[in-house]
Enzyme design. Structure first.
Site, PDB file in Angstrom:
ATOM      1  N   HIS A   1       0.841  -1.196   0.000  1.00  0.00           N
ATOM      2  CA  HIS A   1       0.000   0.000   0.000  1.00  0.00           C
ATOM      3  C   HIS A   1       0.877   1.247   0.000  1.00  0.00           C
ATOM      4  O   HIS A   1       1.830   1.330   0.773  1.00  0.00           O
ATOM      5  CB  HIS A   1      -0.931  -0.002   1.224  1.00  0.00           C
ATOM      6  CG  HIS A   1      -2.166  -0.823   1.022  1.00  0.00           C
ATOM      7  ND1 HIS A   1      -3.379  -0.501   1.573  1.00  0.00           N
ATOM      8  CD2 HIS A   1      -2.369  -1.965   0.306  1.00  0.00           C
ATOM      9  CE1 HIS A   1      -4.287  -1.392   1.195  1.00  0.00           C
ATOM     10  NE2 HIS A   1      -3.694  -2.303   0.441  1.00  0.00           N
TER      11      HIS A   1
ATOM     12  N   PRO B   1      -4.347   0.149  18.585  1.00  0.00           N
ATOM     13  CA  PRO B   1      -4.000  -0.318  17.240  1.00  0.00           C
ATOM     14  C   PRO B   1      -4.191   0.724  16.132  1.00  0.00           C
ATOM     15  O   PRO B   1      -3.834   0.480  14.996  1.00  0.00           O
ATOM     16  CB  PRO B   1      -4.915  -1.516  17.024  1.00  0.00           C
ATOM     17  CG  PRO B   1      -5.974  -1.410  18.043  1.00  0.00           C
ATOM     18  CD  PRO B   1      -5.432  -0.627  19.171  1.00  0.00           C
TER      19      PRO B   1
ATOM     20  N   TYR C   1       3.830   6.602  10.113  1.00  0.00           N
ATOM     21  CA  TYR C   1       3.004   5.435   9.771  1.00  0.00           C
ATOM     22  C   TYR C   1       3.844   4.352   9.079  1.00  0.00           C
ATOM     23  O   TYR C   1       3.719   3.166   9.392  1.00  0.00           O
ATOM     24  CB  TYR C   1       1.842   5.849   8.857  1.00  0.00           C
ATOM     25  CG  TYR C   1       0.740   4.812   8.770  1.00  0.00           C
ATOM     26  CD1 TYR C   1       0.869   3.692   7.939  1.00  0.00           C
ATOM     27  CD2 TYR C   1      -0.420   4.920   9.516  1.00  0.00           C
ATOM     28  CE1 TYR C   1      -0.126   2.735   7.852  1.00  0.00           C
ATOM     29  CE2 TYR C   1      -1.426   3.965   9.431  1.00  0.00           C
ATOM     30  CZ  TYR C   1      -1.276   2.878   8.613  1.00  0.00           C
ATOM     31  OH  TYR C   1      -2.270   1.905   8.536  1.00  0.00           O
TER      32      TYR C   1
HETATM   33  P1  FAS Z   1       1.410 -11.970  21.673  1.00  0.00           P
HETATM   34  O1  FAS Z   1       0.433 -11.560  22.738  1.00  0.00           O
HETATM   35  O2  FAS Z   1       0.971 -12.014  20.256  1.00  0.00           O
HETATM   36  O3  FAS Z   1       1.983 -13.419  21.993  1.00  0.00           O
HETATM   37  C1  FAS Z   1       2.281 -13.795  23.324  1.00  0.00           C
HETATM   38  C2  FAS Z   1       2.196 -15.315  23.404  1.00  0.00           C
HETATM   39  O4  FAS Z   1       2.587 -15.709  24.716  1.00  0.00           O
HETATM   40  C3  FAS Z   1       0.786 -15.830  23.189  1.00  0.00           C
HETATM   41  O5  FAS Z   1       0.773 -16.854  22.237  1.00  0.00           O
HETATM   42  C4  FAS Z   1       0.361 -16.327  24.567  1.00  0.00           C
HETATM   43  O6  FAS Z   1      -0.488 -17.447  24.509  1.00  0.00           O
HETATM   44  C5  FAS Z   1       1.703 -16.703  25.178  1.00  0.00           C
HETATM   45  N1  FAS Z   1       1.690 -16.699  26.636  1.00  0.00           N
HETATM   46  C6  FAS Z   1       1.076 -15.813  27.461  1.00  0.00           C
HETATM   47  N2  FAS Z   1       1.291 -16.152  28.746  1.00  0.00           N
HETATM   48  C7  FAS Z   1       2.057 -17.286  28.738  1.00  0.00           C
HETATM   49  C8  FAS Z   1       2.602 -18.122  29.746  1.00  0.00           C
HETATM   50  N3  FAS Z   1       2.381 -17.865  31.038  1.00  0.00           N
HETATM   51  N4  FAS Z   1       3.325 -19.191  29.364  1.00  0.00           N
HETATM   52  C9  FAS Z   1       3.563 -19.440  28.045  1.00  0.00           C
HETATM   53  N5  FAS Z   1       3.057 -18.694  27.035  1.00  0.00           N
HETATM   54  C10 FAS Z   1       2.315 -17.631  27.391  1.00  0.00           C
HETATM   55  N6  FAS Z   1      -1.397  -4.713  16.460  1.00  0.00           N
HETATM   56  C11 FAS Z   1      -1.427  -4.039  15.295  1.00  0.00           C
HETATM   57  O7  FAS Z   1      -0.374  -3.576  14.838  1.00  0.00           O
HETATM   58  N7  FAS Z   1      -2.623  -3.862  14.615  1.00  0.00           N
HETATM   59  C12 FAS Z   1      -3.798  -4.393  15.081  1.00  0.00           C
HETATM   60  O8  FAS Z   1      -4.845  -4.226  14.470  1.00  0.00           O
HETATM   61  C13 FAS Z   1      -3.806  -5.123  16.281  1.00  0.00           C
HETATM   62  N8  FAS Z   1      -4.962  -5.689  16.765  1.00  0.00           N
HETATM   63  C14 FAS Z   1      -4.923  -6.365  17.964  1.00  0.00           C
HETATM   64  C15 FAS Z   1      -6.085  -6.972  18.500  1.00  0.00           C
HETATM   65  C16 FAS Z   1      -6.042  -7.651  19.736  1.00  0.00           C
HETATM   66  C17 FAS Z   1      -7.305  -8.294  20.282  1.00  0.00           C
HETATM   67  C18 FAS Z   1      -4.832  -7.742  20.460  1.00  0.00           C
HETATM   68  C19 FAS Z   1      -4.772  -8.428  21.805  1.00  0.00           C
HETATM   69  C20 FAS Z   1      -3.678  -7.168  19.925  1.00  0.00           C
HETATM   70  C21 FAS Z   1      -3.715  -6.487  18.678  1.00  0.00           C
HETATM   71  N9  FAS Z   1      -2.564  -5.926  18.112  1.00  0.00           N
HETATM   72  C22 FAS Z   1      -2.573  -5.251  16.952  1.00  0.00           C
HETATM   73  C23 FAS Z   1      -1.300  -6.048  18.772  1.00  0.00           C
HETATM   74  C24 FAS Z   1      -0.738  -7.405  18.471  1.00  0.00           C
HETATM   75  O9  FAS Z   1      -0.689  -7.584  17.088  1.00  0.00           O
HETATM   76  C25 FAS Z   1       0.582  -7.508  19.173  1.00  0.00           C
HETATM   77  O10 FAS Z   1       1.379  -6.350  18.981  1.00  0.00           O
HETATM   78  C26 FAS Z   1       1.370  -8.737  18.778  1.00  0.00           C
HETATM   79  O11 FAS Z   1       0.554  -9.860  18.925  1.00  0.00           O
HETATM   80  C27 FAS Z   1       2.605  -8.778  19.679  1.00  0.00           C
HETATM   81  O12 FAS Z   1       3.180 -10.013  19.543  1.00  0.00           O
HETATM   82  P2  FAS Z   1       3.858 -10.733  20.822  1.00  0.00           P
HETATM   83  O13 FAS Z   1       4.746  -9.745  21.510  1.00  0.00           O
HETATM   84  O14 FAS Z   1       4.403 -11.999  20.304  1.00  0.00           O
HETATM   85  O15 FAS Z   1       2.665 -10.999  21.848  1.00  0.00           O
HETATM   86  C1  PHB Z   2      -5.979  -4.218  10.525  1.00  0.00           C
HETATM   87  O1  PHB Z   2      -6.261  -5.070  11.403  1.00  0.00           O
HETATM   88  O2  PHB Z   2      -6.080  -4.429   9.292  1.00  0.00           O
HETATM   89  C2  PHB Z   2      -5.514  -2.861  10.982  1.00  0.00           C
HETATM   90  C3  PHB Z   2      -5.665  -2.504  12.323  1.00  0.00           C
HETATM   91  C4  PHB Z   2      -5.241  -1.258  12.720  1.00  0.00           C
HETATM   92  C5  PHB Z   2      -4.675  -0.383  11.790  1.00  0.00           C
HETATM   93  C6  PHB Z   2      -4.522  -0.749  10.462  1.00  0.00           C
HETATM   94  C7  PHB Z   2      -4.961  -2.000  10.046  1.00  0.00           C
HETATM   95  O3  PHB Z   2      -4.268   0.855  12.176  1.00  0.00           O
END
Ligand code: FAS
Ligand code: PHB
Length: 394
Positions: free
Chosen positions: A74, A295, A387
């Site tokens: 994009h 996000p 961005y």
């Molecule tokens: P994660 O949370 O992805 O991974 C952590 C892992 O550790 C998980 O698999 C969990 O099960 C495991 N874990 C936890 N406790 C544990 C324990 N005690 N023992 C062993 N394992 C354990 N970011 C964006 O940029 N755009 C978005 O639109 C966006 N939407 C999101 C929506 C939601 C609902 C959430 C929660 C996050 C969102 N995020 C978004 C942020 C997300 O993408 C995170 O930045 C990303 O998953 C970070 O990755 P990790 O640091 O690996 O953490």
């Molecule tokens: C997406 O989930 O596609 C997403 C979420 C947040 C953003 C952009 C894209 O700011």
């Protein structure tokens, strides 16, 4: 049972998987302990936008092939307010930079496939995981699996276990500083098999609140609606969702909105959060374990990757050159990038959302800032540079 490795990793989300993969390619071994199943982790619908730095590191990890084949490059986004859409042209404003639309789900699958093909040690559905003795030169991770107790003895622990993990919560309160802002709204997100409303992502600010029109492909869309922080998702029928998505778009965009059955529906709370420092003895906090952004700025996953990139380079220096300099600077270097992304994410969230306590004056100044961002090169460039992802400091 005792296991020995160089790096013990808690969490098999994108942070843990990417770190393990990058280290393995350098001959540095690790074991990942994950409390959920592989399917559960791969099934979480989360981030959608990858910065160039993230793309580069996935290529470095030799897992970027499908991203380049299936992802969508994009060249900008559109901001919609007062019933009009305004393009922010990243390529023109940043000297050619773009972002990749490719879901975190797919990134996680690509990493898992490469790790499993290479025989990586990943323990899924581990129970009672603890991190131990991280202030000593013999840290360990303990867990149970199928009723048997295990201990991983390692040189370093990478706490990649997300916001609700145990790594950060194992730090004594008097050694960690927490910074947090909780927002007075949440996002209702849906995944739906329907074409996107525009070629670019559309961020919309209306009197009904924020909406984001994103995508995963040209046939799969990801939409978000600002809602109350304690919203009952059962209050949102499909019809109400489609009506609000149409209302919060300009007329042209709304014509492109094609209702279809929802594949996924969920509510994501909004918070800004940072834990300082990010290193405790021989344990390093990585990604969401150390920081959370709203996000809006698509920074969460990209910030996690930035931490991984730095820790990976620091561990290579340690093991290959006997140089601990980058490890010493890990927290300072990561936090410098984290706080700039926190600021941008807070700024864009404040710019695009309706705040319940906002006065008419606040509303006017919010619209004036949107006008400044979309009608001046200075405003647009500041948005574009943040961005697409700021350059790495080191
Ligand atoms: P994660 O949370 O992805 O991974 C952590 C892992 O550790 C998980 O698999 C969990 O099960 C495991 N874990 C936890 N406790 C544990 C324990 N005690 N023992 C062993 N394992 C354990 N970011 C964006 O940029 N755009 C978005 O639109 C966006 N939407 C999101 C929506 C939601 C609902 C959430 C929660 C996050 C969102 N995020 C978004 C942020 C997300 O993408 C995170 O930045 C990303 O998953 C970070 O990755 P990790 O640091 O690996 O953490
Ligand atoms: C997406 O989930 O596609 C997403 C979420 C947040 C953003 C952009 C894209 O700011």
């Amino acid at each position: 049972m005792i296991h020995k490795t160089q790096i013990g990793i808690v969490g098999a989300g994108p942070s843990g998987l990417l770190l393990s993969r990058l280290l393995a390619l350098q001959g540095i071994d690790s074991i990942i302990v994950e409390r959920q199943s592989r399917d559960y982790v791969e099934g979480r619908i989360r981030a959608g936008v990858l910065e160039q730095g993230t793309m580069d590191l996935l290529d470095e990890a030799k897992v970027g092939e499908r991203m380049h084949e299936e992802g969508l490059l994009h060249s900008g986004v559109e901001l919609c307010f007062n019933g009009e859409r305004h393009a922010i042209d990243f390529v023109k404003l940043t000297g050619g930079k773009t972002v990749m639309v490719y879901g975190q789900t797919e990134v996680t699958k690509d990493l898992n496939n490469a790790l499993h093909a290479a025989g990586a040690q990943i323990v899924y559905e581990a129970e009672d995981v603890t991190v131990n003795d991280f202030d000593t030169d013999h840290p360990s991770i303990r867990y149970s699996k199928d009723g048997e107790a295990h201990e991983i003895q390692c040189d370093f622990i990478a706490g990649c276990d997300g916001f609700h993990g145990i790594s950060r919560s194992s730090i004594p309160d008097d050694r960690i500083n927490l910074f947090e802002r909780v927002y007075p709204f949440a996002w209702l997100g849906i995944l739906v098999e329907t074409p996107p409303v525009s070629d670019e992502l559309v961020y919309s600010n209306t009197d009904h609140g924020f909406a984001l029109y994103s995508m995963r492909s040209m046939t799969l869309s990801r939409f978000y609606l600002q809602c109350a922080p304690d919203e009952d998702i059962n209050e949102w029928s499909d019809n109400r969702i489609w009506d609000e998505l149409a209302y919060r778009l300009d007329d042209e965009g709304a014509k492109n909105l094609t209702p279809a059955p929802l594949l996924e529906k969920g509510i994501t709370p909004m918070r800004s959060f940072v834990a300082e420092p990010m290193r405790f003895g021989n344990m390093f906090l990585v990604g969401d374990a150390a920081h959370i952004v709203p996000p809006t700025g698509a920074k969460g996953l990209n910030l996690a990757v930035g931490d991984v990139r730095y820790l990976w380079r620091a561990l290579i220096d340690h093991y290959k050159k006997g140089d601990g300099g980058r490890l010493e600077r890990y927290s300072e270097t990561c936090l410098r990038r984290v706080w700039k992304a926190q600021r941008f994410s807070w700024w864009l969230t404040s710019l695009m959302h309706r705040f319940p306590e906002a006065s008419p004056f606040d509303r006017r100044t919010q619209l004036a800032e949107l006008d400044f961002v979309t009608s001046t090169e200075a405003g647009a460039r500041a948005m574009a540079e943040n961005y697409v992802g700021l350059p790495f400091d080191d």
